[in-house]
Design a protein around this motif. Structure first.
Motif, short mmCIF file in Angstrom:
data_model
loop_
_atom_site.label_atom_id
_atom_site.label_comp_id
_atom_site.label_asym_id
_atom_site.label_seq_id
_atom_site.Cartn_x
_atom_site.Cartn_y
_atom_site.Cartn_z
N TYR A 11 0.89 -1.24 -0.01
CA TYR A 11 -0.01 0.04 -0.02
C TYR A 11 0.71 1.26 -0.16
O TYR A 11 0.35 2.46 -0.31
CB TYR A 11 -0.91 -0.10 1.26
N GLY A 12 2.10 1.10 0.20
CA GLY A 12 2.93 2.41 0.42
C GLY A 12 3.06 2.97 1.72
O GLY A 12 2.38 2.56 2.65
N ARG A 13 4.20 3.49 2.00
CA ARG A 13 4.66 3.99 3.57
C ARG A 13 3.39 4.83 4.17
O ARG A 13 3.20 4.50 4.98
CB ARG A 13 6.19 4.46 3.58
N THR A 14 3.42 5.97 3.46
CA THR A 14 2.54 6.91 4.01
C THR A 14 0.97 6.50 4.37
O THR A 14 0.58 6.41 5.53
CB THR A 14 2.26 8.21 2.99
N PRO A 15 0.46 5.61 3.23
CA PRO A 15 -1.00 5.01 3.74
C PRO A 15 -0.74 4.29 4.79
O PRO A 15 -1.61 4.33 5.98
CB PRO A 15 -1.49 4.21 2.73
N VAL A 16 0.36 3.49 5.18
CA VAL A 16 0.42 2.63 6.30
C VAL A 16 0.70 3.49 7.47
O VAL A 16 0.20 3.03 8.59
CB VAL A 16 1.50 1.42 6.21
N VAL A 20 -1.73 3.25 10.93
CA VAL A 20 -1.38 3.08 12.10
C VAL A 20 -1.41 4.04 13.07
O VAL A 20 -1.95 3.69 14.16
CB VAL A 20 0.51 2.74 12.07
N ARG A 21 -1.38 5.14 12.71
CA ARG A 21 -1.74 6.38 13.67
C ARG A 21 -3.09 6.39 13.99
O ARG A 21 -3.45 6.62 15.19
CB ARG A 21 -1.48 7.96 13.05
N LEU A 55 -6.47 -1.03 5.58
CA LEU A 55 -6.00 -0.54 4.36
C LEU A 55 -6.90 -0.99 3.42
O LEU A 55 -6.72 -0.12 2.36
CB LEU A 55 -4.48 -0.91 4.53
N GLU A 56 -7.23 -1.99 3.27
CA GLU A 56 -7.99 -2.66 2.33
C GLU A 56 -9.39 -1.73 2.13
O GLU A 56 -9.44 -1.49 0.69
CB GLU A 56 -8.68 -4.21 2.60
N ARG A 57 -9.94 -1.38 3.23
CA ARG A 57 -11.13 -0.51 3.20
C ARG A 57 -10.84 0.80 2.44
O ARG A 57 -11.54 1.09 1.42
CB ARG A 57 -11.69 -0.57 4.62
N SER A 58 -9.72 1.47 2.89
CA SER A 58 -9.35 2.80 2.46
C SER A 58 -8.78 2.83 1.02
O SER A 58 -8.74 3.87 0.56
CB SER A 58 -8.47 3.53 3.40
N SER A 59 -8.48 1.68 0.51
CA SER A 59 -7.78 1.90 -0.69
C SER A 59 -8.70 1.39 -1.84
O SER A 59 -8.40 1.27 -3.06
CB SER A 59 -6.44 0.86 -0.73
N ARG A 60 -10.12 0.76 -1.30
CA ARG A 60 -10.98 0.14 -2.24
C ARG A 60 -11.60 1.44 -3.13
O ARG A 60 -11.89 2.63 -2.48
CB ARG A 60 -11.97 -0.30 -1.45
N PRO A 61 -11.74 1.48 -4.24
CA PRO A 61 -12.30 2.53 -5.11
C PRO A 61 -13.80 2.97 -4.62
O PRO A 61 -14.56 1.95 -4.27
CB PRO A 61 -12.20 2.24 -6.65
N SER A 62 -14.13 3.94 -4.83
CA SER A 62 -15.38 4.62 -4.40
C SER A 62 -16.39 3.97 -5.64
O SER A 62 -17.49 3.67 -5.43
CB SER A 62 -15.40 6.14 -4.42
#
Ligand SMILES: *Cc1c(COP(=O)(O)O)cnc(C)c1O
Length: 454
Positions: A11-16, A20-21, A55-62
Motif C-alpha cells: 500500500y505504500g509507506r504513507t498510507p500505512v 497505524v496512527r 488499509l483494504e477498506r481505504s484503498s478500495r475505489p469509491s
C-alpha cells in the motif's frame, strides 16, 4: 514486524503510517474504556489483521462494480448503458494515446470535434447536421436557449414532464431564458390550441416525449407532421425532445415500439434531442440532430463550449453508432439490446445455475425459490411495457414481528458482498431479477457467496 513490512510494500509507506496512527487512537480508547474485549485484542497478529483490513477498506475505489439485479436494465443509479467491447477499446486508445480530437487530418488544420460523429449521426438519422453535448438535459437546455431566448415556446400541458433528478420542463425552460406558453389540457391538446397560441412573440413549438408515464383514456395529442406543418406555415421551427431515442425499430426484436429521431425528422421536425446512454446504449451524452442552419446557431453559442464532451465520450459514441450500421448483429453486439432481448430460456438457465448455491447459503434463514417477474427498461423508456423475466425470491423464515428486519438484513448482506448484489424488496421478499446476470458472470456471483455474512 514482517506483516507491516509487506503492507508497506503493497500500500505504500504513507498510507500505512496514517493507518497505524489512526489505529493507535482507536486502540488507546479501547484500552482505557475497559470494555470486555476479546483477550487477544492487543496481540500482534490481531493488530496486524485490523491494520490490513483498514488499509483494504481505504484503498478500495469509491466507484465499484455491482451486480444490477434490480430488474431495471437502464438503471440511472447504476450507470445506465453498458458499453460494448469495441467502445471500450476505442476509449482506451483515446485515453492513452494522442488523437485527432480537434485536428483535421486532411487539411492539417484545426478541426471540429463534432465532425467525429456527425457523418454517422446524419447517415443513421437522416439529419442534415448534428452536435453532441454532455447529456440530453444539456441538449434540451442549449437548444431552448439558442432558439427561444426571451421569447415564447409553446408546449402541450400534457407534456410538461418531470424526468426525475430535477429535470422538469417548466424549470429548464425558465433557466434557458424562454417563456413557457402552455396550451391544451393535461389529457387533450389539439392543433387549434397551438394555432391560437402562436403570435409575434413565439420562437418555437416544442414536443416532449412523455417517456416515463402514459396518459390513457380520453386523450388527444398533436401528431408531429401536423405540428410541423403548422409551425412551418408561420416560419417557426419545431423541436422534439425524444428522451430515449433509439435508432432502430425495436418492434423487429419483439420489443415495444419507441419513437426514433429519423421518424421525427421525416415528419418535418427541425430539431430532435435524445440521450446517448438510454436505449441508444452508448456513453452519457446529449445528441442534437436536425436542420443545418439551426444546428449551426446552436454550435456557435458559448454555452456549447461549456457543455461539450471529452474525447472518451466521442470515442465510445462513434464506436456504438458504427454498430448501428449492421442492425442484424445489434442484439449481440450492443449490451443494452442484448439484455433487452435476452431469451427467456437463457434467463432460466442462469436462474437454475444459481438457485442451489443461494438456497444452501440461506438454508434455515430464508426460503429461496424461482418466480416469474417483469423487468423494466428504465431511464424513463417505455414506461408501461415490461419484459417477462425470472427472479430468485428470498423470503425470510421469521414471520410476524422481526420479519421486516430480517428482510432488510438479507438485502444489506447482499449489498455488503465484495461485488455488491443489488436487488429489490417487494411484497415481503427480496427479489433478484436474473435478466441482467449474464452467463459469464455466474461464476463470479457464486464464488463470492462464501463471504456472505448475515
Ligand atoms: C431522460 C430524459 C431527459 C434527460 O436526459 P439525460 O440524458 O438523462 O440528461 C430529458 N428529456 C426526456 C424526455 C427524457 O426522457
Amino acid at each position: 514486524m514482517g506483516a507491516t513490512q509487506s503492507l508497506i510494500t503493497e500500500y505504500g509507506r504513507t498510507p500505512v503510517v496514517m493507518s497505524v496512527r489512526s489505529m493507535h487512537a482507536v486502540l488507546r480508547e479501547e484500552a482505557t474504556r475497559g470494555d470486555a474485549l476479546p483477550p487477544d485484542t492487543f496481540s500482534e497478529p490481531a493488530i496486524a489483521a485490523r491494520l490490513k483490513a483498514a488499509l483494504e477498506r481505504s484503498s478500495r475505489p469509491s466507484l465499484r462494480t455491482v451486480f444490477n439485479l434490480t430488474g431495471t436494465i437502464l438503471h440511472t443509479n447504476m450507470g445506465r448503458a453498458l458499453m460494448p467491447e469495441a467502445a471500450v477499446a476505442a476509449v482506451i486508445n483515446a485515453m492513452t494515446r494522442p488523437c485527432n480530437l480537434e485536428y483535421d487530418l486532411d487539411s492539417g488544420a484545426r478541426g471540429d470535434r463534432d465532425a467525429l460523429v456527425e457523418t454517422l449521426l446524419c447517415e443513421l438519422t437522416g439529419a442534415e447536421a448534428a452536435t453532441v453535448v454532455n447529456n440530453n438535459a444539456a441538449a434540451v437546455f442549449l437548444a431552448l436557449n439558442t432558439l427561444g431566448l426571451r421569447r415564447e415556446v409553446v408546449v402541450s400541458r400534457g407534456e410538461l414532464v418531470e424526468i426525475g433528478g430535477a429535470f422538469r420542463v417548466p424549470d429548464i425552460m425558465a433557466r434557458a431564458g424562454c417563456r413557457l406558453k402552455e396550451v391544451g389540457t393535461t389529457n387533450r391538446t389539439h392543433l387549434k390550441d397551438f394555432a391560437e397560441a402562436i403570435s409575434a412573440k413565439t420562437a418555437l413549438l416544442l414536443k416532449v416525449h412523455t417517456s416515463n408515464y402514459a396518459i390513457q383514456g380520453f386523450t388527444a395529442a398533436v401528431a408531429e407532421p401536423a405540428l410541423a406543418e403548422l409551425a412551418h406555415e408561420h416560419d417557426l421551427p419545431v423541436m422534439v425532445d425524444l428522451g430515449s431515442g433509439t435508432l432502430v425499430d425495436l418492434e423487429q426484436f419483439g420489443l415495444p415500439k419507441e419513437p426514433t429521431p429519423q421518424e421525427s425528422l421525416r415528419h418535418g421536425v427541425d430539431i430532435v434531442t435524445f440521450s446517448g446512454d438510454k436505449l441508444l446504449g452508448g456513453p452519457q451524452a446529449g445528441i442534437i440532430v436536425g436542420r443545418k442552419d439551426l444546428i449551426a446557431r446552436i454550435k456557435k453559442k458559448p454555452l456549447k463550449r461549456a457543455l461539450r464532451v471529452d474525447k472518451m465520450t466521442y470515442a465510445a459514441l462513434e464506436s456504438v453508432l458504427r454498430l448501428y450500421r449492421d442492425p442484424e448483429r445489434l442484439t449481440q453486439a450492443l449490451p443494452t439490446l442484448r439484455l433487452l432481448t435476452r431469451p427467456q430460456a437463457e434467463i432460466e438457465r442462469t436462474a437454475n445455475a444459481l438457485l442451489p448455491a443461494v438456497q444452501r447459503m440461506l438454508a434455515d434463514k430464508a426460503s429461496v425459490a424461482l418466480k416469474p417477474c417483469h423487468s423494466q427498461i428504465g431511464s424513463g423508456s417505455l414506461p408501461v411495457d415490461t419484459l417477462p423475466s425470472l427472479c430468485i425470491v428470498i423470503t425470510p423464515t421469521v414471520k410476524g414481528k422481526g420479519e421486516g428486519t430480517a428482510l432488510k438484513k438479507i438485502e444489506q448482506a447482499f449489498r455488503n458482498l465484495p461485488v455488491p448484489v443489488i436487488g429489490r424488496i417487494a411484497e415481503g421478499a427480496f427479489l433478484l431479477d436474473m435478466r441482467c446476470l449474464e452467463e459469464d458472470r455466474v461464476g463470479e456471483f457464486v464464488g463470492q457467496l462464501e463471504q456472505f455474512r448475515l
